[in-house]
Scaffold this active site. Structure first.
Site, short mmCIF file in Angstrom:
data_model
loop_
_atom_site.label_atom_id
_atom_site.label_comp_id
_atom_site.label_asym_id
_atom_site.label_seq_id
_atom_site.Cartn_x
_atom_site.Cartn_y
_atom_site.Cartn_z
N ASN A 185 10.73 8.53 -4.46
CA ASN A 185 9.51 9.22 -4.90
C ASN A 185 9.01 10.11 -3.75
OD1 ASN A 185 6.80 9.94 -5.38
ND2 ASN A 185 6.48 8.14 -6.69
N PRO A 186 9.22 11.41 -3.86
CA PRO A 186 8.86 12.31 -2.75
C PRO A 186 7.36 12.28 -2.43
CG PRO A 186 10.13 13.48 -4.42
CD PRO A 186 9.85 12.12 -4.98
N LYS A 187 6.53 11.96 -3.41
CA LYS A 187 5.09 11.97 -3.16
C LYS A 187 4.67 10.75 -2.33
CE LYS A 187 0.75 12.82 -5.54
NZ LYS A 187 0.17 13.20 -6.83
N GLU A 215 8.11 2.59 8.41
CA GLU A 215 7.87 2.42 9.84
C GLU A 215 8.57 3.48 10.68
OE1 GLU A 215 7.31 -2.19 10.65
OE2 GLU A 215 8.73 -1.75 9.07
N GLN A 227 3.84 8.18 3.04
CA GLN A 227 4.30 7.30 4.11
C GLN A 227 4.42 8.06 5.42
OE1 GLN A 227 5.07 3.85 4.43
NE2 GLN A 227 3.54 4.28 2.90
N GLY A 229 15.30 2.47 5.11
CA GLY A 229 13.89 2.20 5.46
C GLY A 229 13.18 3.46 5.92
N ILE A 277 15.54 9.62 -1.37
CA ILE A 277 14.10 9.41 -1.55
C ILE A 277 13.83 9.16 -3.03
CG2 ILE A 277 11.83 10.51 -1.34
CD1 ILE A 277 13.16 9.69 1.35
N GLY A 333 0.83 -1.21 0.00
CA GLY A 333 0.00 0.00 0.00
C GLY A 333 0.86 1.25 0.00
#
Ligand code: MOS
Length: 735
Positions: A628-630, A702, A635, A699, A626, A464
């Site tokens: 994909n900044p979007k 989380e 996240q 990561g 990063i 997701g």
């Protein structure tokens, strides 16, 4: 133009919002029957008798299976658990160890018929008093025999350092059990082909792991099992292990010789699948008068089931986050109680551990009079205190200073109850975090098609978070295509083996394998251009071939060719590149790899009602490069909201007499809604980390859920002068 670094919208977004994405329970197969599980009402004891006569005669019923007639399964050896999960297998004997334990499975023509027939089963129990977890039981906790990692750590002499310290803090922090509450319930659709091949459509974060477990337990070779999960409607760790229903669906399908569809009920989501275990954590800090830590001791206790040694490694945070000149010690113990086995829940270990550690740091800030931001800067470290290795990259200082600047920390007055807006008390708090960077082996395949499009395939998952999108970006850059030319297929064990969607690791590992596979496909194309039939760049060097816009061109010439022309000229319909990423050696490499953050929260507290409203949050993150900044921002926002739930709302209650989780629906388990969430601001301050991944990423997912709770708790203290050490922060604790 590179696709990496672009804020691309999700490639599967339209399918998801228009209902085109098929989740496990949406899948229909011809002749499929439907199954419902009947579960135990008691938490300890055994079944004396199970009368299935009426159920078997009910309309539409095809089979009723109990421990009397279900084929026996092979036990799961603990070492095969990854991550730690439940080994106890359902319907093997008359014993009951937890409320919600499956007792029978009913298969019928429709789901309603199966559920109704289930209510006709008469079960007689012999009831024993269940052992129910209470925080006071921490005193009786023990070290489990089996463990994933060392339970204890000791660097230096923390005890002495704390005893000798000018300033000492010792506090106990408690957190309740929590449930994952995925919107999509767990579900399995099992199908046996005539040749004995088992296909499990399963809502899971680990198709490969589910295949392995099913193979072990059912005694079917892995080659004869496919596990499929194209979309997940929420995982959060709860689907990173196979729970009893998946195996039961497989056996039920075999018993009726038809496909069997088994969705769990919402109530069963609180009893039959994992949860996050409560923790009781004691932190002792010693520091000098300037707030420089001399010692940290962090001891954590968590409950587990009576049959599995699940450890919530909450004290891990203290091994790595801050330097303490005299020493750091940590320990973990468990209490065995009548419940099913806990499992990881976003973010396992760290989210609980940081609440304790970063609350204690705030207490130390007030005890020493050092500003909380300054206190963290004074205790920052370039070296991992646990392993002694330097961090690969650690932009903690940037997280703290840039986050503080964005938040406007310098306008904060440190004294509790000193900031007001009318009758509301304003509180501002912060907390920092460190998050383990996980590395797993992963394979991927990229097929470059004659038409100039590409297909990425891997048995990885989009939980997701945007994996379909990010993989398309990464493959596109490696192949010199635009991302819209790249299709991505995931979540099927027939695809190249990848790792579970756990530990916020998919970009850095599974997607790194995609990059390697795409590079391998590109290399084949380049070699064709140099050495293939009628090679357009014959005699040139591979390094001079530039790949962009679906074309290969030769530097310093006007020679160029498209993938389509190249493949046609060589009579090929496609080129296949295989990616095999194996980071195992690097795990014990010279650098310690972690991601970092600093979270700043502001609350408005109604002094008369004790009501805490969040007014804004700034999170600053070092997750390497990063991609994909979007999707990264999504996240972060999701992680902050997740942390708001932990801080203010979420708790699973157990009936002290019956030993049951009493939450059975969203109505009895509070999670944040839009009305609870103010303006959220996320900034990314990390840089390419070559130790972490060939993609330079660390990561993220989380990490963003960590240290939201202590930032809020610290803000509540700043607003009210009330230190809440027990989550969630509900009105009665604030008043
Ligand atoms: Mo995440 S809780 O490691 O699935």
């Amino acid at each position: 133009m590179n696709a990496i670094g672009q804020p691309m919208s999700r490639v599967d977004g339209r399918r998801k919002v228009t209902g085109g994405a098929r989740y496990t329970a949406d899948i229909s197969l011809p002749r499929a029957a439907h199954a419902a599980i009947v579960h135990s009402r008691i938490a300890n004891g055994r079944t004396v008798s199970i009368d299935t006569t009426a159920a078997a005669r009910a309309p539409g019923v095809l089979a009723v299976l109990t421990h009397h007639n279900l084929p026996h399964m092979k036990p799961v050896p603990w070492s095969h658990l990854h991550p730690q999960g439940q080994t106890y297998l359902p319907l093997q004997d008359d014993k009951i160890h937890y409320a919600g334990q499956p007792i029978a499975i009913v298969v019928a023509e429709t789901l309603d018929q199966a559920a109704y027939a289930g209510t006709l089963i008469k079960i007689e129990y012999e009831v024993d008093r269940p052992v129910v977890f209470k925080p006071q039981m921490a005193r009786e906790a023990v070290e489990p025999a089996q463990r994933m990692w060392p339970l204890r750590s000791s660097v230096g002499d923390a005890e002495k350092a704390i005893a000798d310290a000018a300033v000492r803090i010792e506090r106990t922090y408690t957190m309740p059990d929590r449930h994952h509450n995925q919107m999509e319930p767990h579900a399995t659709l099992a199908l046996w082909d005539d040749d004995g091949t088992l296909t499990l459509y399963d809502s899971t974060q680990m198709v490969v792991g589910t295949r392995r477990l099913a193979s072990l337990v059912l005694g079917v070779p892995e080659e004869k099992i496919n596990v499929v999960c194209e979309f997940l409607g929420g995982g959060f760790g709860g689907k990173s292990w196979s729970w009893p229903h998946t195996l039961l669906a497989a056996l039920a399908a075999k018993a009726v010789n038809r496909p069997v569809r088994l969705p769990l009920t919402r109530a069963q989501m609180y009893s039959m699948v994992g949860h996050q275990a409560a923790t009781v954590q004691t932190i002792a800090l010693g520091s000098d008068r300037d707030g420089k830590l001399t010692g940290i001791r962090h001891d954590s206790v968590s409950p587990t089931s009576v049959f599995d040694d699940y450890v919530e490694y909450a004290a891990l945070a203290s091994r790595h986050l801050w330097r303490a000149s005299g020493g750091i010690s940590t320990s973990h113990r468990v209490v065995y109680v009548n419940r099913n086995t806990p499992v990881v829940l976003r973010a396992p270990m760290e989210a609980q551990g940081h609440f304790a550690l970063e609350s204690a740091m705030d207490e130390l800030a007030y005890a020493t009079g050092v500003d909380p931001v300054e206190l963290r800067l004074r205790n920052d470290t370039d070296t991992d205190p646990y392993s002694g290795r330097p961090f690969s990259t650690r932009a903690m200082r940037k997280c703290i200073t840039e986050g503080a600047a964005r938040f406007g920390w310098d306008r904060r007055t440190p004294k509790p109850r000193s900031m007001r807006d009318g009758r509301y008390l304003i509180g501002q708090g912060m907390a920092a975090a460190i998050f383990t960077h996980w590395r797993w082996p992963a394979k991927a395949r990229v097929t470059l098609n004659g038409g100039g499009s590409a297909l990425v395939e891997a048995a990885a998952h989009d939980i997701g978070t945007g994996t379909y999108t990010v993989m398309a970006q990464v493959a596109a850059d490696a192949l010199g295509l635009t991302p819209d030319k790249v299709a991505v297929r995931l979540g099927d064990t027939r695809l190249p083996e990848s790792h579970p969607a756990i530990g916020s690791s998919t970009v850095s590992n599974a997607t790194a394998a995609v990059m390697l596979a795409a590079q391998a496909a590109r290399k084949k194309a380049v070699l064709l251009a140099l050495n293939g039939r009628d090679a357009p760049f014959a005699g040139a060097a591979a390094d001079d071939v530039i790949v962009a816009d679906g074309r290969l061109s030769l530097a310093r010439t006007n020679l160029s060719t498209s993938y389509a022309e190249l493949l046609a000229r060589n009579g090929l319909s496609n080129l296949v590149g295989d990616g095999d990423y194996d980071p195992v050696e690097e795990v014990n490499g010279p650098k310690a790899v972690f991601s970092f953050s600093a979270v700043f929260a502001e609350v408005r507290v109604d002094p008369d009602l004790g009501l805490v409203r969040l007014s804004r949050v700034v999170g600053a993150y070092d997750a390497g490069r990063i991609i994909n900044p979007k999707t990264a921002r999504s996240q972060a926002i999701g992680g902050i909201i997740w942390g708001v739930g932990q801080a203010l709302l979420e708790q699973s209650e157990t009936d002290p007499m019956l030993g049951r989780f009493v939450n059975r629906n969203y109505s009895g388990y509070l999670v944040p809604t839009n009305a609870d969430i103010p303006e959220l601001d996320a900034l990314f301050v990390g840089e390419f980390d070559e130790e972490a991944s060939p993609l330079g990423s660390k990561g993220l997912g989380e990490l963003t859920a960590v240290s939201v709770a202590p930032a809020i708790a610290n803000a509540v203290y700043h607003a009210t002068g009330k230190r809440v050490r027990d989550l969630p922060i509900t009105v009665e604790k604030v008043l």
